[in-house]
Write a protein that holds these residues in place. Structure first.
Motif, short mmCIF file in Angstrom:
data_model
loop_
_atom_site.label_atom_id
_atom_site.label_comp_id
_atom_site.label_asym_id
_atom_site.label_seq_id
_atom_site.Cartn_x
_atom_site.Cartn_y
_atom_site.Cartn_z
N TYR A 154 50.19 43.52 41.34
CA TYR A 154 50.47 42.10 41.55
C TYR A 154 51.05 41.48 40.29
N ARG A 204 54.86 39.82 40.05
CA ARG A 204 54.98 38.35 40.04
C ARG A 204 55.27 37.75 38.66
N TYR A 205 54.83 38.42 37.61
CA TYR A 205 54.92 37.79 36.29
C TYR A 205 55.69 38.66 35.31
N ASP A 229 52.42 32.69 47.84
CA ASP A 229 51.46 32.48 46.76
C ASP A 229 51.40 31.00 46.40
N GLU A 230 52.60 30.41 46.23
CA GLU A 230 52.66 29.03 45.76
C GLU A 230 51.98 28.09 46.75
N PHE A 259 48.22 28.41 46.49
CA PHE A 259 47.63 27.77 45.32
C PHE A 259 47.65 26.25 45.48
N TYR A 292 43.57 27.26 46.94
CA TYR A 292 42.92 28.57 46.91
C TYR A 292 42.76 29.02 45.46
N SER A 293 41.59 29.60 45.13
CA SER A 293 41.46 30.22 43.82
C SER A 293 42.17 31.57 43.87
N PHE A 294 42.47 32.15 42.69
CA PHE A 294 43.21 33.41 42.71
C PHE A 294 42.47 34.53 43.45
N PHE A 313 42.59 33.83 47.23
CA PHE A 313 43.93 34.04 47.75
C PHE A 313 44.23 35.53 47.85
N PHE A 314 43.90 36.26 46.78
CA PHE A 314 44.26 37.68 46.71
C PHE A 314 43.55 38.47 47.81
#
Lengths: 265, 290
Positions: free
Chosen positions: A85, A89-90, A161-162, A165, A169-171, A174-175
């Motif tokens: 992930y 994403r990053y 994802d956006e 959030f 939703y907390s990470f 969400f995950f």
């Protein structure tokens, strides 16, 4: 069109002949195998399978292999999911180097790590345990899992994802509840690949075990050299090592091609 | 997709980093450590610098193993890549037949590597194996355990049997990702089959071909179990590849120093070639056409 079909049929026959021969021999007695050349078992017998399924030194080999393969798949998926992930994403300091470094471990010949692994796991008291083999196989399965999962995750739009959030939703929530269900086919394929590469590897598994966690593949090599060749039992043992793979492959058949391309098509 | 810059992503990567570092960096440092020392026992060790490296590079047996390894790996790529593409082109694209073909093709990939050796050991024997008997009936004097050429042929055919499916599956998934509109456009233009392959399918296969060349090169360069079971490296040393020489040196003779130096050279060769493949194929992909 005709030439194409001929090629495909020819290749499938080429793939199947050695497998057929293994299966054929596993139903024969040793006398028949060595005495006469027969395309079908004349004296059909299940004795070879009986030997394996009643002798603990044989069937525990299968149990041991199953245990470390399962452990390895669980470990690999658990650590690879968040990492994949992050990569999909990053961008972060050193991400490209880290990714290449992970890949180099997939390229490293297991023979290079033979001796240090043996000493490492002996010194921390894990020699001849299932977890030692599972950890050793992480060397190539974790990079592979990250690679495949990253490919599948890159196919999920970032807007999901956006939105999650923004909805508060907390990470972790969400995950676990949104993202993982979205890539479940990718997870299935990755699990399949971890299973496959851990199941087929012998060199490390054999080096890191002696009695209690001995894999089936190592049990087979030992039997090959003992008191002449028991071809029938060997063929039966070989046939039984193919079964688990043949079973799991059916479940991922529609995703397997994408998986082999590491999710990158 | 544009990625966000966020260094906290490291927290997500840390577990992988720790786990792989434990399995990779600690052993690798041990190997580096061994490669520069002469070890008599646990307490007596002498620093020898680059002596083991020089010894390994001069060793005739290892040079021959390296040469055999290169010949083998390139032969494998030359056979498996074109054959894999051809099979992928011939595969049915959709439906039950496609699924069935996929499963059948993937089957050899799921067999433990030493069992692959065992299967071919049995299949190739001229007295009890179907393959060996068929070849002998054709009037060829075939015995993979005694004749180096037969041994080589058997190892090559075994590897083709074992791994061509991987190339075929990769190419198949690449082909399936091409939109039908491309083929319709090509048909309207009256393109020949060859032109469709050359200008529509092949460019789209670039990524999967890169992955298959890399994977096949790396894995064939590490081949150990299959020839070990099939021929035991023989007859003579004719099918002894690098991994087997290394295992003999490290576990058989317990020559830690030379084995460690060998390991590092081996690893560097693989890294170098993967990098070469990677960059050349990327260059090719850019090519003169836009």
């Amino acid at each position: 069109m005709k030439a194409r079909n001929l090629l495909l049929i020819g290749y499938v026959v080429f793939l199947m002949l050695p497998l057929y021969w293994l299966l054929n021999m596993s139903f024969k007695t040793n006398e028949e195998i060595l005495g006469a050349f027969t395309l079908f078992p004349q004296d059909f017998t299940l004795d070879n399978y009986r030997v394996i399924l009643t002798d603990a030194s044989w069937y525990m080999g299968y149990v041991n292999s199953m245990i470390y393969v399962t452990l390895n798949t669980l470990i690999s998926l658990t650590v690879a999911l968040p990492a994949a992930y992050a990569f999909s994403r990053y961008t972060f300091v050193g991400d490209k180097h880290l990714f290449f470094w992970l890949l180099t471990n997939r390229m490293a010949p297991p023979a290079v790590f033979l001796l240090p692994f043996f000493q490492l796991y002996s010194s921390i008291g894990l020699f001849d345990t299932h977890i030692a083999v599972a950890l050793a196989h992480c060397l190539f399965n974790v990079p592979l899992s990250v690679w495949i999962l990253e490919g599948f995750m890159a196919g999920v739009p970032k807007e999901i994802d956006e939105t999650a959030f923004l909805d508060g939703y907390s990470f972790p929530r969400f995950f676990l509840t949104i993202f993982i269900p979205l890539i479940r086919s990718g997870i299935g394929v990755t699990a399949f690949f971890c299973f496959m590469f851990s199941w087929v590897e012998l060199l490390l598994a054999r080096t890191l075990t002696s009695v209690d966690a001995k894999p089936i593949a190592a049990v087979m090599t030992r039997t090959v050299s003992a008191s002449g060749m028991d071809w029938g039992v060997l063929a039966a043992a070989g046939t039984l090592t193919i079964l688990p793979g043949a079973l799991v492959i059916w479940f991922v058949r529609n995703h397997i091609a994408k998986g082999f391309a590491l999710g990158r098509v | 997709m544009k990625k966000i810059e966020n260094n906290r992503a490291w927290f997500l990567v840390v577990p992988v980093f720790v786990l792989v570092a434990f399995s990779a960096i600690v052993p690798l440092m041990t190997v580096v450590n061994y490669s520069v020392q002469d070890i008599f026992d646990a307490d007596t060790r002498v620093f020898v610098g680059s002596e083991w490296y020089r010894e390994i590079l001069r060793d005739d047996g290892l040079q021959q193993a390296l040469l055999r390894q290169f010949v083998f790996s390139f032969a494998i790529l030359l056979i498996e890549i074109p054959l894999g593409i051809a099979i992928a082109l011939a595969m049915p694209r959709r439906g039950a037949r496609a699924s069935l073909t996929l499963v059948v093709l993937a089957l050899p990939l799921l067999i433990p590597w030493n069992v692959v050796g065992t299967i071919w050991q049995i299949f190739g024997r001229a007295d009890i194996g179907l393959g060996g008997v068929l070849v002998t009936r054709l009037g060829i004097d075939y015995n993979y355990a005694a004749n180096p050429i037969d041994a080589w042929a058997t190892v090559l055919v075994m590897d083709v049997w074992h791994w061509t499916s991987l190339v075929a599956l990769l190419c198949f998934s690449g082909l399936r990702a091409i939109p039908d509109a491309y083929f319709q456009a090509a048909r309207i233009d009256g393109a020949s089959n060859w032109a469709v392959f050359r200008f529509v399918q092949l460019p789209k296969l670039k990524n999967v071909l890169l992955i298959s060349v890399l994977l096949r090169f790396m894995d064939s360069f590490m081949i150990y179990s299959e020839p070990f079971v099939l021929t035991g490296g023989g007859p003579g040393n004719s099918t002894t590849f690098l991994s087997q020489s290394l295992a003999r040196l490290a576990v058989g003779q317990f020559d830690l120093g030379p084995a460690a130096a060998f390991s590092l050279i081996y690893f560097l060769i693989i890294l170098l070639f993967c990098w070469l493949f990677f960059t050349t194929m990327m260059q090719l992909g850019r090519g003169p056409r836009p």
